[in-house]
Scaffold this active site. Structure first.
Site, PDB file in Angstrom:
ATOM      1  N   GLY A 521       0.794  -1.219   0.000  1.00  0.00           N
ATOM      2  CA  GLY A 521       0.000   0.000   0.000  1.00  0.00           C
ATOM      3  C   GLY A 521       0.826   1.269   0.000  1.00  0.00           C
ATOM      4  N   LYS A 537      -2.533   4.075   5.745  1.00  0.00           N
ATOM      5  CA  LYS A 537      -2.067   3.201   4.676  1.00  0.00           C
ATOM      6  C   LYS A 537      -3.268   2.712   3.868  1.00  0.00           C
ATOM      7  CE  LYS A 537       1.406   0.189   4.001  1.00  0.00           C
ATOM      8  NZ  LYS A 537       2.522  -0.542   4.515  1.00  0.00           N
ATOM      9  N   ASP A 629       9.267  -8.585   6.446  1.00  0.00           N
ATOM     10  CA  ASP A 629       9.846  -7.468   5.714  1.00  0.00           C
ATOM     11  C   ASP A 629      10.515  -6.482   6.663  1.00  0.00           C
ATOM     12  OD1 ASP A 629      10.624  -6.072   3.507  1.00  0.00           O
ATOM     13  OD2 ASP A 629       8.687  -5.146   3.116  1.00  0.00           O
TER      14      ASP A 629
END
Ligand SMILES: *[C@@H]1O[C@H](CO)[C@@H](O)[C@H](O)[C@H]1NC(C)=O
Ligand SMILES: *[C@@H]1O[C@H](CO)[C@@H](O)[C@H](O)[C@H]1NC(C)=O
Ligand SMILES: *[C@@H]1O[C@H](CO)[C@@H](O)[C@H](O)[C@H]1NC(C)=O
Ligand SMILES: *[C@@H]1O[C@H](CO)[C@@H](O)[C@H](O)[C@H]1NC(C)=O
Ligand SMILES: *[C@@H]1O[C@H](CO)[C@@H](O)[C@H](O)[C@H]1NC(C)=O
Ligand SMILES: *[C@@H]1O[C@H](CO)[C@@H](O)[C@H](O)[C@H]1NC(C)=O
Ligand SMILES: *[C@@H]1O[C@H](CO)[C@@H](O)[C@H](O)[C@H]1NC(C)=O
Ligand SMILES: *[C@@H]1O[C@H](CO)[C@@H](O)[C@H](O)[C@H]1NC(C)=O
Length: 796
Positions: A521, A537, A629
């Site tokens: 996003g 987001k 991540d």
């Protein structure tokens, strides 16, 4: 009008409270009686603590000290001490008396002395409850003859010492105050430990028993054996176990309690809401405590369902209402070799009670070892890396826990004629990974009013009728004003709210100010109508239905850690899916690294904070939630440069069907930070986050990004070819290797010991073999142990 009514009611309230008779102290010859337990209460001068008879069961009372909280209902007080927790006294004729001899005695019905302070004095003495919660027996000179701080039960208050003579003993359950199975004490080797002391067996589970004390960062040479929590949230122990609570720095009501599940937690009280929240816990993983599910069972944990106990195949639960009794076999095992078979259960670990241990054993050898021994109930077969398997034969099946990251299986010995399946009976349980939750839940306004109203109706006999109309007016006025904010808070149970798309569009001025991109996003800056700054987001991938989306988001919204970006709400309307987060003024770690704003100590504390939140999410929430991540762009910094990790749980939201069997179909993450498992298509576990974390550490130490190539080394000698890991590893063999790798921006201004540790940890984290990498909680332990004492030896 409304104001004057509330003022009037307030005055009324005060006049009522002062009419109840509470005492400041008790003198010789007087006593407190159980029949008058509501009034015969000693209150500390600051009104914070009460001492008196506390109801522990039907017609059963104990003499106790508790936090004074007028809002508590159903006798649900926060008890901090009890005189007679094993033997409650009768609700009639029992008394606590301060005798003329100077002895304080608790006498139950039938004149049986249940408890006494064993003191004697000819001079006048009095019993007094101090502001810190210590109940003391004083003479006129102020000499303390006896104090409750010397005999703790399951709680330590700030300033109360845990010494060689005292220990904490948990209670049996949250509602049963009698002594339970868990103890916190200084062991013979001067180390502070948590011990399971069950009916049949006992064992240490904290610090991890397989570590030597120095490996766990503990000193065993300091024989002073004293530990204490102070009122601003620092805990120190003479064995070097020190910590500061997540909210340390301010004086507030705090208590350290050894809970009935074997974990020790520090609770702090939010004075505005009168609510306790957990600000520190000794153990991250809910299944670490021994004995929690009893014998012949396994413990598993996930944040949706909490901790669960289940019986091993072939065993059945002994007592459904209390799992600590464990499970019993449904079969008879003969000792004959040819009548046993072994049932494999992957990912289950049984700790302790190894009859035999063989390193580098084949499976067949392990089977034979077990069959030779009539007492062998099964064995653990574990992969230790480098093609080596270890075999542990078990004489008892204790401390079982399910852990997806455990690299091995147990093989359960069962009679050959069995037809037991791997399905087992299962318990439900209490603790969700939300133990750390301290969201400020919104209280429903009507409830308070109704309660107040009820109280008033009974209390104010004669004025009832007049008041009825006044209050009714007040109620209607209040309902009108509160209906607006109620609407937004229908999700108060999960602590955050739903926003409309229009609201967010307005907050972001039509999604005009983009501040970041990635993980599914685009992030925009916004200002809500209440002037809070937020990061919003907007997810690209909006395939989920609203219900599903909400279910996932509400779980993410319940995660709460000081090092985690807080989610304030969400929006799910039509095809729009948006998440609303708190806004971080100081930007990301990536920005701060490139602008050289971080000295080594900030870097170290960022490393530690990030490790803490990963440990919290990996271990307390088990493998359920991986970040996948971790990179400097996702680590944001608050005003005091404490790290807050962003985007946790998003992997789950974006790719919900592929998390099963710990295999992802799609590679995720960012090049440079991605663990080799992604590329080699191996099982994805929490160790992928450990790897990425290690790369981030290397980047923080060296100032070099793993994604850029061709950067020249500072001396200009060796070209740095983009393989950050290889480069640092090669440097490691050199003497004073730190000098060669450390970020030129730090120059020589650093604590060599700490940076050395950080670099060592970083290299451990980026090992190719995921099983060699430490877990995040191990990383926390290593970084933390060093934080308090630079002389400490590190097991590199
Ligand atoms: C008592 O208080 C605790 C913690 O505040 C809460 O979890 C529990 O549900 C309460 N029990 C009752 C019966 O109100
Ligand atoms: C409490 O701990 C913090 C962080 O570890 C430290 O900065 C502070 O000096 C400590 N305070 C006291 C009074 O020990
Ligand atoms: C032992 O611990 C006490 C209390 O924490 C501390 O004051 C003392 O300095 C320590 N002694 C040594 C030799 O480290
Ligand atoms: C089961 O456990 C409960 C709670 O501890 C206890 O009251 C009960 O007696 C136990 N039942 C049996 C059969 O042991
Ligand atoms: C656990 O199982 C073993 C047999 O494998 C049995 O001897 C033992 O009594 C069981 N433990 C309990 C608490 O029932
Ligand atoms: C196991 O072996 C014993 C003796 O070797 C034999 O008597 C028995 O029948 C065998 N049992 C089975 C189930 O094969
Ligand atoms: C493990 O055992 C195998 C066969 O017994 C042997 O070849 C191998 O060298 C052993 N490995 C180690 C590290 O001892
Ligand atoms: C196998 O299962 C059936 C039904 O589930 C049961 O009646 C039978 O007793 C079991 N046999 C053994 C040997 O446990």
């Amino acid at each position: 009008m409304a104001f004057s009514i509330s003022l009037f009611l307030l005055v009324l309230l005060f006049s009522f409270q002062s009419s109840s008779s509470s005492l400041l102290s008790l003198n010789k010859g007087s006593s407190l009686s159980v029949e008058k337990h509501a009034e015969d209460v000693i209150v500390s001068p600051n009104q914070m603590f009460c001492a008196g008879f506390f109801q522990v069961g039907e017609n059963a009372f104990s003499f106790a000290i508790w936090f004074n909280d007028p809002h508590t209902h159903n006798n649900n007080h926060t008890v901090v001490w009890m005189a007679n927790r094993e033997t409650p006294v009768n609700g009639r004729l029992s008394k606590l008396s301060l005798l003329n001899s100077g002895n304080m005695v608790l006498v139950g019905a039938g004149q049986i002395t249940t408890w006494s302070s064993n003191t004697a004095s000819d001079a006048p003495v009095k019993l007094h409850l101090q502001d810190d919660g210590n109940l003391v027996l004083l003479d006129l000179q102020g000499t303390i003859l006896w104090q409750s701080f010397d005999t703790p039960t399951d709680t330590l208050l700030p300033g109360q010492l845990l010494t060689r003579y005292t220990q904490l003993v948990s209670s049996r359950s949250q509602t049963n105050h009698s002594p339970g199975f868990y103890k916190m004490l200084f062991d013979d080797d001067n180390v502070l430990r948590l011990i399971y002391d069950g009916p049949d067996v006992s064992s240490t589970y904290w610090p991890p028993p397989w570590l030597l004390s120095w490996q766990a960062g503990r000193f065993n040479y300091n024989s002073s054996r004293v530990a204490v929590l102070n009122s601003i949230g620092n805990f120190t122990s003479s064995d070097n176990y020190d910590f500061s609570t997540d909210d340390h720095g301010t004086v507030m009501p705090r208590r350290l309690k050894l809970d009935s599940d074997g974990n020790a937690r520090v609770y702090s009280r939010n004075e505005a809401l009168k609510k306790w929240y957990v600000s520190w816990q000794f153990i991250f993983d809910a299944c670490t405590s021994h004995g929690i599910c009893g014998a012949n069972s396994t413990c598993s944990y996930d944040p949706k369902r909490g901790r669960r106990c289940s019986c091993l195949p072939g065993y059945r639960v002994k007592n459904h209402s209390d799992w600590s009794y464990g499970c019993e076999p449904m079969f008879d095992l003969t000792c004959s070799r040819n009548e046993s078979i072994f049932l494999e259960i992957q990912g289950v670990e049984l700790y302790g009670y190894d009859h035999n241990f063989v390193q580098n054993s084949t499976y067949i050898n392990c089977v034979n070892l077990c069959l030779q021994d009539c007492n062998c109930k099964g064995f653990q077969y574990r992969y230790d890396g480098n093609q080596i398997f270890s075999c542990f034969t078990k004489s008892q099946l204790l401390n079982g826990r399910r852990s997806p990251s455990f690299n091995g299986a147990i093989y359960l010995r069962l009679p050959i004629t069995n037809n037991f399946s791997k399905e087992e009976s299962v318990s439900a349980d209490d603790h969700v990974c939300s133990v750390k939750l301290h969201k400020d839940y919104v209280r429903k306004p009507e409830n308070r009013l109704v309660r107040f109203f009820l109280w008033l109706a009974t209390a104010v006999g004669a004025l009832e009728v007049i008041f009825f109309f006044l209050i009714w007016g007040f109620l209607i006025w209040n309902l009108k004003t509160s209906s607006a904010d109620q609407q937004g808070y229908h999700l108060a149970a999960v602590g955050f709210r739903k926003y409309s798309y229009l609201e967010l569009k307005k907050a972001t001025k039509g999604f005009s100010q983009e501040i970041g991109r990635g993980a599914g996003g685009i992030v925009y800056k916004g200002i809500l109508s209440d002037q809070r700054h937020v990061a919003i987001k907007r997810l690209y991938d909006a395939k989920q239905g609203e219900g599903e989306f909400l279910a996932e988001v509400s779980i993410i919204g319940r995660l709460n850690h000081m090092n985690l970006i807080e989610m304030w709400g969400y929006c799910a309307e039509g095809k729009h899916r948006l998440l609303v987060y708190e806004y971080m003024e100081n930007g990301s770690l990536a920005q701060n690294l490139s602008s050289n704003t971080l000295d080594w100590s900030k870097r170290y504390s960022i490393a530690l904070g990030t490790a803490r939140v990963l440990a919290y999410l990996h271990e307390e929430c088990l493998e359920w939630i991986l970040h996948c991540d971790i990179k400097p762009q996702n680590i944001l910094l608050d005003a005091s440069y404490q790290p807050k990790v962003a985007d946790f749980g998003l992997s789950k939201l974006l790719n919900r069907n592929n998390l099963n069997n710990s295999s992802f179909s799609m590679i995720r993450g960012t090049r440079g930070y991605m663990a080799p498992e992604w590329v080699l298509n191996l099982a994805i576990t929490s160790k992928v986050d450990v790897y990425s974390y290690g790369i981030v550490l290397l980047e923080m130490i060296t100032g070099k990004s793993p994604t850029t190539t061709g950067v020249q080394n500072i001396d200009g000698e060796e070209p740095y070819n983009g393989r950050l890991v290889t480069w640092v590893r090669e440097k490691r063999s050199a003497t004073s290797w730190l000098e060669h790798i450390i970020d030129p921006a730090i120059k020589t201004n650093y604590d060599e010991c700490k940076m050395n540790l950080l670099a060592t940890v970083a290299l451990d984290c980026v090992e190719e073999d995921k099983d060699v990498r430490p877990t995040m909680s191990h990383v926390v332990e290593m970084l933390q142990s060093h934080e308090s004492d630079p002389r400490n030896i590190i097991n590199a």
